[in-house]
Design a protein around this motif. Structure first.
Motif, mmCIF file in Angstrom:
data_model
loop_
_atom_site.group_PDB
_atom_site.id
_atom_site.type_symbol
_atom_site.label_atom_id
_atom_site.label_comp_id
_atom_site.label_asym_id
_atom_site.label_seq_id
_atom_site.Cartn_x
_atom_site.Cartn_y
_atom_site.Cartn_z
ATOM 1 N N PHE A 269 43.302 17.170 64.112
ATOM 2 C CA PHE A 269 44.179 17.091 65.019
ATOM 3 C C PHE A 269 44.249 15.762 65.760
ATOM 4 C CE2 PHE A 269 42.943 21.715 64.402
ATOM 5 C CZ PHE A 269 44.229 22.094 64.036
ATOM 6 N N TYR A 270 43.352 15.011 65.786
ATOM 7 C CA TYR A 270 43.415 13.787 66.739
ATOM 8 C C TYR A 270 43.451 12.454 65.785
ATOM 9 C CZ TYR A 270 42.048 16.558 70.536
ATOM 10 O OH TYR A 270 42.095 17.597 71.322
ATOM 11 N N GLY A 271 43.262 12.702 64.446
ATOM 12 C CA GLY A 271 43.125 11.679 63.202
ATOM 13 C C GLY A 271 41.961 10.823 63.639
ATOM 14 N N GLU A 272 40.811 11.276 64.159
ATOM 15 C CA GLU A 272 39.648 10.533 64.194
ATOM 16 C C GLU A 272 38.761 10.708 62.791
ATOM 17 O OE1 GLU A 272 37.543 11.681 67.869
ATOM 18 O OE2 GLU A 272 39.138 10.700 69.271
ATOM 19 N N PHE A 299 43.049 19.149 55.176
ATOM 20 C CA PHE A 299 43.176 17.682 55.556
ATOM 21 C C PHE A 299 42.205 17.091 54.665
ATOM 22 C CE2 PHE A 299 40.471 14.239 57.444
ATOM 23 C CZ PHE A 299 41.418 13.621 57.916
ATOM 24 N N ALA A 300 42.421 16.173 54.066
ATOM 25 C CA ALA A 300 41.574 15.503 53.025
ATOM 26 C C ALA A 300 41.426 13.859 53.432
ATOM 27 C CB ALA A 300 42.149 15.438 51.554
ATOM 28 N N ARG A 301 40.194 13.210 53.305
ATOM 29 C CA ARG A 301 39.867 11.873 53.561
ATOM 30 C C ARG A 301 39.307 11.319 52.341
ATOM 31 N NH1 ARG A 301 40.232 7.754 57.311
ATOM 32 N NH2 ARG A 301 38.673 6.091 56.849
ATOM 33 N N GLN A 302 39.934 10.418 51.786
ATOM 34 C CA GLN A 302 39.497 9.557 50.559
ATOM 35 C C GLN A 302 38.827 8.267 50.855
ATOM 36 O OE1 GLN A 302 42.743 11.023 47.443
ATOM 37 N NE2 GLN A 302 43.746 10.034 48.951
ATOM 38 N N VAL A 303 38.007 8.186 50.312
ATOM 39 C CA VAL A 303 37.223 6.757 50.489
ATOM 40 C C VAL A 303 37.750 5.807 49.712
ATOM 41 C CG1 VAL A 303 35.178 5.724 50.419
ATOM 42 C CG2 VAL A 303 35.133 8.078 50.985
ATOM 43 N N ARG A 304 38.083 4.467 50.408
ATOM 44 C CA ARG A 304 38.804 3.267 50.004
ATOM 45 C C ARG A 304 39.791 3.727 48.812
ATOM 46 N NH1 ARG A 304 33.423 2.404 49.805
ATOM 47 N NH2 ARG A 304 33.096 2.895 47.919
ATOM 48 N N ARG A 305 40.826 4.614 49.245
ATOM 49 C CA ARG A 305 42.116 5.181 48.324
ATOM 50 C C ARG A 305 43.136 5.068 49.308
ATOM 51 N NH1 ARG A 305 40.783 9.958 44.360
ATOM 52 N NH2 ARG A 305 42.742 9.326 43.608
ATOM 53 N N SER A 306 44.358 5.208 48.488
ATOM 54 C CA SER A 306 45.825 5.387 49.496
ATOM 55 C C SER A 306 46.358 6.759 49.050
ATOM 56 C CB SER A 306 46.364 4.030 49.458
ATOM 57 O OG SER A 306 47.603 4.211 50.325
ATOM 58 N N VAL A 308 44.734 7.009 52.751
ATOM 59 C CA VAL A 308 43.487 7.484 53.314
ATOM 60 C C VAL A 308 43.243 8.937 53.772
ATOM 61 C CG1 VAL A 308 43.480 6.389 55.396
ATOM 62 C CG2 VAL A 308 41.497 6.453 54.351
ATOM 63 N N ASN A 309 44.037 9.203 54.523
ATOM 64 C CA ASN A 309 44.041 10.728 55.053
ATOM 65 C C ASN A 309 45.414 11.335 54.505
ATOM 66 O OD1 ASN A 309 41.951 10.123 56.502
ATOM 67 N ND2 ASN A 309 43.377 9.313 58.214
ATOM 68 N N LEU A 310 45.233 12.487 54.181
ATOM 69 C CA LEU A 310 46.494 13.425 53.790
ATOM 70 C C LEU A 310 46.546 14.757 54.505
ATOM 71 C CD1 LEU A 310 48.811 13.488 51.701
ATOM 72 C CD2 LEU A 310 47.243 14.643 49.975
ATOM 73 N N TRP A 311 47.504 14.984 55.333
ATOM 74 C CA TRP A 311 47.541 16.424 55.874
ATOM 75 C C TRP A 311 48.646 17.268 54.854
ATOM 76 C CZ3 TRP A 311 46.846 12.020 58.569
ATOM 77 C CH2 TRP A 311 45.859 11.934 59.524
ATOM 78 N N SER A 312 48.403 18.502 54.855
ATOM 79 C CA SER A 312 49.444 19.324 54.022
ATOM 80 C C SER A 312 49.021 20.970 54.417
ATOM 81 C CB SER A 312 49.155 19.314 52.431
ATOM 82 O OG SER A 312 47.530 19.502 52.195
ATOM 83 N N ARG A 333 47.454 7.162 58.651
ATOM 84 C CA ARG A 333 46.384 7.484 59.669
ATOM 85 C C ARG A 333 46.632 8.164 60.830
ATOM 86 N NH1 ARG A 333 42.102 4.188 58.297
ATOM 87 N NH2 ARG A 333 42.593 2.580 56.752
ATOM 88 N N ASP A 334 47.928 8.311 61.169
ATOM 89 C CA ASP A 334 48.419 9.135 62.279
ATOM 90 C C ASP A 334 48.641 10.420 61.958
ATOM 91 O OD1 ASP A 334 48.258 6.694 63.835
ATOM 92 O OD2 ASP A 334 50.319 6.134 63.197
ATOM 93 N N VAL A 335 48.205 11.238 62.980
ATOM 94 C CA VAL A 335 48.649 12.890 62.615
ATOM 95 C C VAL A 335 50.288 13.242 62.653
ATOM 96 C CG1 VAL A 335 48.225 15.066 63.790
ATOM 97 C CG2 VAL A 335 46.597 13.260 63.984
ATOM 98 N N PRO A 336 50.442 13.870 61.733
ATOM 99 C CA PRO A 336 52.054 14.054 61.401
ATOM 100 C C PRO A 336 52.673 14.910 62.593
ATOM 101 C CG PRO A 336 50.914 14.649 59.680
ATOM 102 C CD PRO A 336 49.912 14.380 60.480
#
Length: 644
Positions: A269-272, A299-306, A308-312, A333-336
């Motif tokens: 929720f904060y993108g941290e 929410f998914a965080r991927q290491v060194r990939r683009s 980097v963050n994915l919300w769905s 990187r920003d919360v949608p």
């Protein structure tokens, strides 16, 4: 200037006049609008002091009412958890034109103490928890809070009271609460759903919670979070934290991963989010939150990939949710925006109101006084009034500017409209000119018609002259032989025709003489005229008339002896042209006979008029005054005094 040039000039004048009228209409409309706007602005400025006073009184009343409610609530919370403590005291002042809230405790002697600086940690925990509940409700956003060790300075004996207050507040305010605590669960109230951390971070931390009880507590479409699932998130390989409405607690030993749940919520929720959130040796982590309607916020965080963050957001069958034609899946990187819009968990005045940070358990007490006021929406209510005051100041400035600039513009418009005041007279003159131009154009058209008629007449005259020339040329040509007696008859007919024309002339002369006689009728009898030049001229004229009459009678007698029709000719092949010529001569003869008949009629008229003339003169000749008979006046009468 030709009529066409005049018409073109009038058209140009008409267009110029139309442009001038349009400009005048625009300037007049602008002037009228400015007059109304300036008058309205002046009217509002006259009410300025009354409006300012009303807003100040309303602000004071609203502040006092809001402060009283918050003071009462916070004091009740403090007394419930820490009995015998001093009541909470709120003081609202102004800093740089903004409301500033000071939070303290009221001593028995009337003095005030600062909550953070002058009191212990337990008081800070209790007041901070109460302030967070108020802030979430005042913000008007998502009704969810996550507290990380919010009871850290409260004595174990007072922990049950702390959670009773939290549970009562959540129920009253329709809040869902997740509390992370290291305290013993035996002191928790029975309405709190408690889950426990277990397992080993090396092999994967586990969560043991009342999943069935939590699931049974939900209505299908009720707002709130059903569970939080952590996959490869720091020490969690795959664990699910069940959640129910109201207060939920997660307890366990230190450094086992309780606060990882808070970090997961702050990432969503904060993108941290950092790569340290991903479990060691894994390429990515995934956080899933069950929401209303069976949907899953992922929410998914991927290491060194683009990305980097994915919300769905997913439907119960796993498909992506579509809303307003868009698929709810966003990377970056920003919360949608759609996450903030759908779940309402976001920062307020740059503060994390919903999800607390473990290392900063003190909420709002360490912030500056204006931010405290804004977060608590002395804030929303006082802010409304402050916005109205700001709007009033803006409108006053706008009205002053409108009056100042409007009056300048009105003066300029008056100058611009002054030269346009005579447009009606110009329009009337232009209409008169157009009417005159119309008459000129009509005269030009008539003149053109006359000129065309003259041209046609000239052509006809030329054609006539040409026809006359051809006729003369044809007359000179030899024609077919005509019998001698027919030729004599034709010649005689032509002679008689001439006589007839002369007789017509005599008839006209006789008419004039009769008119003269009528004029002389009233005179006395004319004396016998003596021989004079005039008498001799009249006698000569009568002699000529008598001679012409004799010749006319002779010709008439000759014509009477002519046959009724032209003699028939033989019709050999060569004589056909002669026959046609004779037919034409026959037509001419018939015409000559007609003229002879007219001559006879004219002669009879002359004789009758002569008899009438003699009767009017008493049987005397009007030329010589001698006695004459009607039959001898024109035939053999000798005038008295004339030479023998």
């Amino acid at each position: 200037m030709s009529p066409a040039e005049a018409a073109a000039a009038l058209d140009r004048l008409g267009r110029a006049l139309a442009r001038a009228e349009a400009r005048r209409a625009a300037l007049t409309g602008e002037r009228d609008g400015l007059v109304r706007a300036v008058a309205a602005a002046k009217g509002r400025l006259e009410r300025r002091d009354a409006v300012d006073l009303c807003l100040r009184e309303l602000q004071q009343e609203t502040h006092q009412r809001s402060l009283a409610r918050i003071e009462t609530l916070l004091s009740a919370v403090v007394q419930e958890v820490l009995p015998g403590e001093k009541p909470v005291s709120l003081d609202l002042t102004t800093e740089r034109g903004l409301p500033a809230l000071d939070i303290g405790l009221l001593r028995p002697d009337g003095g005030r103490e600062d909550v953070l600086e002058d009191n212990g940690g337990a008081m800070t925990n209790v007041v901070g928890m109460g302030l967070r509940l108020i802030a979430v409700v005042k913000a008007g956003l998502g009704r969810f809070i996550a507290l990380d060790e919010a009871d850290c300075w409260i004595a174990p004996a007072r922990v049950p009271a702390f959670y009773r207050v939290l549970e009562d507040g959540a129920a009253r305010l329709s809040l869902q609460c997740l509390a992370i605590s290291h305290h013993d669960v035996t002191g928790f109230p029975p309405g709190t759903r408690v889950s426990r951390i277990g397992g080993d971070p090396a092999r994967g931390v586990l969560i043991d919670g009342p999943a069935e009880e939590c699931a049974a507590a939900w209505e299908p479409d009720a707002p709130g979070f059903r569970h939080i699932r952590l996959t490869d998130v720091q020490g969690f390989a795959d664990a699910v934290l069940p959640l129910a409405p109201g207060v939920n607690a997660l307890v366990g030993p230190n450094n086992r991963g309780k606060s990882t749940v808070i970090r997961a919520l702050r990432a969503v929720f904060y993108g941290e989010a950092r790569d340290g959130l991903v479990r060691a040796g894994k390429p990515a982590c995934r956080i899933e939150i069950g929401v209303a309607g069976g949907r899953i916020l992922r929410f998914a965080r991927q290491v060194r990939r683009s990305p980097v963050n994915l919300w769905s957001l997913h439907e119960p069958d796993g498909s992506l949710v579509r809303q307003d034609g868009a698929t709810l899946e966003t990377g970056g990187r920003d919360v949608p925006d759609w996450v903030d819009r759908l779940f309402g968990i976001t920062r307020v005045e740059e503060l994390e109101v919903h999800v607390a940070h473990q290392k900063f358990p003190v909420f709002l007490l360490g912030e500056k006084a204006p931010k405290r006021s804004a977060v608590l929406s002395l804030g929303r209510e006082a802010g409304y009034i402050r916005a109205m005051q700001d709007l009033q100041r803006e409108r006053v400035a706008e009205d002053q500017r409108a009056v100042r600039e409007g009056e300048r513009r009105l003066a300029l418009l008056a100058e611009l409209l002054a030269p346009l005041a005579g447009l009606e007279a110009a329009a009337a003159s232009l209409a008169a000119l157009r009417e005159e131009a119309g008459r000129l154009a009509e005269g030009e058209r008539r003149l053109a018609g006359i000129e065309a008629g003259l041209s046609a007449l000239a052509r006809l005259r030329a054609a006539r002259d040409a026809a006359s020339g051809r006729a003369r040329a044809l007359a000179a040509l030899p024609g077919p032989e005509v019998p001698a007696d027919l030729a004599r008859g034709l010649a005689e007919a032509r002679h008689r025709e001439g006589v007839g024309e002369r007789l017509l002339g005599l008839s006209r002369d006789l008419a004039r003489a009769r008119a003269q006689l009528a004029a002389l009728a009233g005179l006395p009898a004319a004396p016998v005229p003596r021989a004079s030049a005039a008498a001799e001229a009249h006698a000569a004229a009568l002699a000529r008339l008598a001679a012409d009459l004799a010749r006319a009678r002779a010709r008439a007698a000759a014509l009477a002896a002519l046959p009724e029709a032209a003699p028939a000719l033989a019709a050999p092949e060569a004589a056909l042209r002669g026959a046609r010529r004779l037919a034409e001569l026959g037509r001419q003869l018939a015409a000559a006979r007609g003229r002879t008949a007219e001559a006879r009629a004219g002669l009879a008229a002359i004789e009758a008029e002569t008899a009438a003339l003699l009767a009017a003169t008493g049987g005397r000749c009007p030329a010589c005054g001698g006695t004459a008979a009607p039959e001898s006046l024109l035939d053999g009468h000798r005038h008295a005094g004339a030479a023998a």
